[in-house]
Design a protein around this motif. Structure first.
Motif, PDB file in Angstrom:
ATOM      1  N   PHE A   1     -12.042   4.558  -9.548  1.00  0.00           N
ATOM      2  CA  PHE A   1     -10.639   4.947  -9.400  1.00  0.00           C
ATOM      3  C   PHE A   1     -10.426   6.114  -8.433  1.00  0.00           C
ATOM      4  O   PHE A   1      -9.491   6.079  -7.625  1.00  0.00           O
TER       5      PHE A   1
ATOM      6  N   LEU B   1      -9.266   2.268  -6.450  1.00  0.00           N
ATOM      7  CA  LEU B   1      -8.758   1.030  -7.048  1.00  0.00           C
ATOM      8  C   LEU B   1      -7.826   1.364  -8.210  1.00  0.00           C
ATOM      9  O   LEU B   1      -7.871   2.456  -8.776  1.00  0.00           O
ATOM     10  N   GLU B   2      -6.985   0.403  -8.547  1.00  0.00           N
ATOM     11  CA  GLU B   2      -6.090   0.539  -9.687  1.00  0.00           C
ATOM     12  C   GLU B   2      -6.328  -0.637 -10.628  1.00  0.00           C
ATOM     13  O   GLU B   2      -6.638  -1.738 -10.190  1.00  0.00           O
ATOM     14  N   ASN B   3      -6.159  -0.395 -11.914  1.00  0.00           N
ATOM     15  CA  ASN B   3      -6.311  -1.458 -12.903  1.00  0.00           C
ATOM     16  C   ASN B   3      -4.961  -2.151 -13.068  1.00  0.00           C
ATOM     17  O   ASN B   3      -4.049  -1.619 -13.703  1.00  0.00           O
ATOM     18  N   VAL B   4      -4.822  -3.323 -12.459  1.00  0.00           N
ATOM     19  CA  VAL B   4      -3.523  -3.998 -12.455  1.00  0.00           C
ATOM     20  C   VAL B   4      -3.405  -5.075 -13.528  1.00  0.00           C
ATOM     21  O   VAL B   4      -2.407  -5.774 -13.589  1.00  0.00           O
TER      22      VAL B   4
ATOM     23  N   TYR C   1     -13.340  -8.190  -8.696  1.00  0.00           N
ATOM     24  CA  TYR C   1     -12.471  -7.100  -9.139  1.00  0.00           C
ATOM     25  C   TYR C   1     -12.221  -7.171 -10.640  1.00  0.00           C
ATOM     26  O   TYR C   1     -12.339  -6.164 -11.355  1.00  0.00           O
TER      27      TYR C   1
ATOM     28  N   THR D   1      -4.228  -3.879  -4.732  1.00  0.00           N
ATOM     29  CA  THR D   1      -5.525  -3.283  -5.078  1.00  0.00           C
ATOM     30  C   THR D   1      -6.675  -4.266  -4.898  1.00  0.00           C
ATOM     31  O   THR D   1      -7.802  -3.869  -4.607  1.00  0.00           O
TER      32      THR D   1
ATOM     33  N   PHE E   1      -0.973   0.351  -1.269  1.00  0.00           N
ATOM     34  CA  PHE E   1      -2.418   0.153  -1.216  1.00  0.00           C
ATOM     35  C   PHE E   1      -3.179   1.380  -1.738  1.00  0.00           C
ATOM     36  O   PHE E   1      -4.381   1.495  -1.561  1.00  0.00           O
ATOM     37  N   ASN E   2      -2.423   2.295  -2.342  1.00  0.00           N
ATOM     38  CA  ASN E   2      -2.976   3.474  -3.030  1.00  0.00           C
ATOM     39  C   ASN E   2      -3.749   4.402  -2.101  1.00  0.00           C
ATOM     40  O   ASN E   2      -4.791   4.940  -2.467  1.00  0.00           O
TER      41      ASN E   2
ATOM     42  N   ARG F   1      -7.377  -4.233  -1.307  1.00  0.00           N
ATOM     43  CA  ARG F   1      -8.112  -2.996  -1.036  1.00  0.00           C
ATOM     44  C   ARG F   1      -9.585  -3.174  -1.401  1.00  0.00           C
ATOM     45  O   ARG F   1     -10.478  -2.813  -0.621  1.00  0.00           O
ATOM     46  N   PHE F   2      -9.843  -3.741  -2.577  1.00  0.00           N
ATOM     47  CA  PHE F   2     -11.211  -3.985  -3.021  1.00  0.00           C
ATOM     48  C   PHE F   2     -11.939  -4.887  -2.038  1.00  0.00           C
ATOM     49  O   PHE F   2     -13.099  -4.637  -1.687  1.00  0.00           O
TER      50      PHE F   2
END
Length: 491
Positions: free
Chosen positions: A426, A431-434, A345, A316, A120-121, A319-320
């Motif tokens: 970021f 967040l991550e760009n998945v 997202y 992510t 979950f970063n 998470r968002f």
């Protein structure tokens, strides 16, 4: 100039029940302690939300240029069932049921905890102490509290004397309780009669013969009280006074209340300047509970191995979803809510991708400084992530206008805009760009095929089919734009 000197944060302090200006004890430094997990089972989604909330706080302080010492403990002993002073240790019980050593339980679920938070970063804390690694410190604190006449030993156990403490201090200052309301365990339990008063809580418990986890002490072979562990670890690494103590709302009483009393009895000062509490997570409008089946593990969101969600969701996106609610508000987790967050997202990620190709102009028609400060204002207001996300979507509108040539940005403003957009998505929100290259290519190919079919329909004057393709794509979030050079699309 450091960013923190330009941005003034307000924090909702549970101790005063109001927002207060954040003024650290030492300028430029932040000491933050968050109660970590009791590692006897898989970390649940509510825990993940709490730790994610303080990950957001940690990230923002770091972004502002503060030097942060973030301490989050691992409770690997002393936490009895139902948060009581008697009964069976949760870890020891799991070890007995599984027929393994207690420290095998600790190792297994500590590894699980770290793996889940990594997915979950969440950034790791600066220090992650364990309760069992600080037995000596806890014994020394108990000795000092006994010497001050605020704790007593009976039959090898030691209890904090709440009524004696309350003669000069206010036990209940955090939770707003009066001493007569502070009886958190009214059931008749073995060992309850040892206490002088039912409000008293254990600092040290004598281990019964069958109790596996035990350490020698001046009073008995036993184990520390759950509340004492956090006092020992927080003050060791952050000092007798530190800036922020965080945790879930459910820990406010008795756990955090007891922490204040112990620390004040030991060090003669109130340990924490700002108490922060995250609210609970519910599932489909009801409390999460394994017993009712209204329950989902964090891993099950990612794998889709559950009966609650329609499909797997990247961590992510979950998470968002969680950051779209303020940390102090109750959050209802549901499939519909997660699907709605997924669309939002991908709108953000698409805007990020579009931003890369935007060229600067000679002059700006957008007040980037005002928009940028709006992002900071949101986070400065008690880390208001939903307001920040709303401000980022205002940024998406700006990007769309730039793409459509309706607005322009100078080279300097464009650089500021790109940097701010990326930093808050970021670095701050984490967040991550998945969006994978393969999926992106497939999507592009499908949309291009539909555009080709629509163009053929228009050539054949099949306006109904042309409009149907455009409208259905629009409903899916794919927007077509007809121009001199052909048809383009945005997500």
């Amino acid at each position: 100039m450091e960013l923190y000197k330009q941005q003034k944060i307000k924090i909702y302090n549970s101790l005063s029940n109001q927002k207060e200006d954040f003024i650290p004890l030492i300028e430029g430094y932040v000491g933050m302690y968050v109660c970590g997990p009791t590692v006897y089972s898989n970390v649940h989604l509510g825990n993940v939300r709490t730790f994610m909330s303080f990950d957001l706080v940690y990230r923002y302080f770091k972004h502002l240029g503060y030097k942060v010492r973030y301490v989050r403990n691992i409770t690997d002993a002393g936490h009895l069932e139902n948060d009581a002073d008697v009964g069976e240790d949760r870890i020891a019980k799991k070890a007995r049921l599984e027929e393994i050593e207690p420290m095998e339980v600790v190792q297994q679920y500590t590894v699980d905890f770290h793996n889940v938070l990594r997915k979950f970063n969440l950034l790791p804390p600066n220090i992650e102490p364990t309760a069992t690694g600080h037995i000596i410190e806890q014994i020394e604190i108990i000795k000092n509290i006994i010497d001050k006449g605020l704790a007593y030993e009976v039959n090898g156990s030691v209890y904090f004397d709440v009524l004696k403490y309350n003669e000069k201090e206010h036990y209940g200052i955090l939770s707003g309780r009066n001493i007569e309301d502070a009886i958190h365990n009214t059931r008749t339990l073995d060992g309850q009669s040892e206490k002088r008063n039912p409000q008293d809580f254990a600092l040290w418990k004598k281990a019964q013969p069958e109790h596996i986890m035990r350490w020698p002490s001046p009073w008995s072979d036993g184990f520390p009280g759950w509340h004492l562990e956090c006092t020992a670890m927080s003050t060791k690494y952050l000092g007798e006074e530190f800036d922020i103590h965080g945790g879930g709302m459910d820990l406010k009483f008795p756990h955090h209340e007891c922490e204040i009393a112990q620390a004040k009895a030991h060090n003669n000062v109130s340990p924490v300047k700002y108490w922060m509490h995250g609210n609970m997570l519910i599932l489909n409008g009801k409390k999460m509970a394994k017993s009712t089946g209204n329950f989902i593990l964090p891993e099950e969101i990612i794998t889709g191995d559950n009966d609650i969600l329609s499909k797997p969701f990247p961590a992510t996106i979950a998470r968002f979803f969680m950051l779209q609610a303020h940390y102090r508000s109750i959050l209802d987790f549901s499939n519909d809510a997660l699907e709605a967050s997924e669309k939002g997202y991908y709108r953000l990620m698409n805007a990020i991708n579009q931003l890369k190709s935007i060229e600067p102009s000679k002059a700006s028609t957008v007040d980037v400084g005002l928009w940028r400060q709006g992002c900071y204002d949101a986070m400065n207001d008690d880390f208001n992530s939903p307001i920040l996300i709303a401000q980022l979507f205002e940024g998406v509108k700006i990007i769309n206008a730039l793409v459509d040539k309706k607005e322009t940005l100078s080279s300097k403003d464009l650089e500021t805009f790109k940097n701010t957009f990326n930093v808050f998505i970021f670095d701050v929100l984490g967040l991550e760009n998945v969006t994978s290259v393969d999926n992106s290519e497939v999507l592009n190919n499908v949309v291009e095929l539909l555009i080709k079919m629509r163009n053929e329909a228009r050539v054949n004057k099949n306006w109904a089919l042309s409009d149907q393709i455009r409208d259905e794509l629009s409903a899916m979030g794919v927007h077509l734009k007809d121009g001199k050079e052909g048809t383009t699309f945005t997500l």
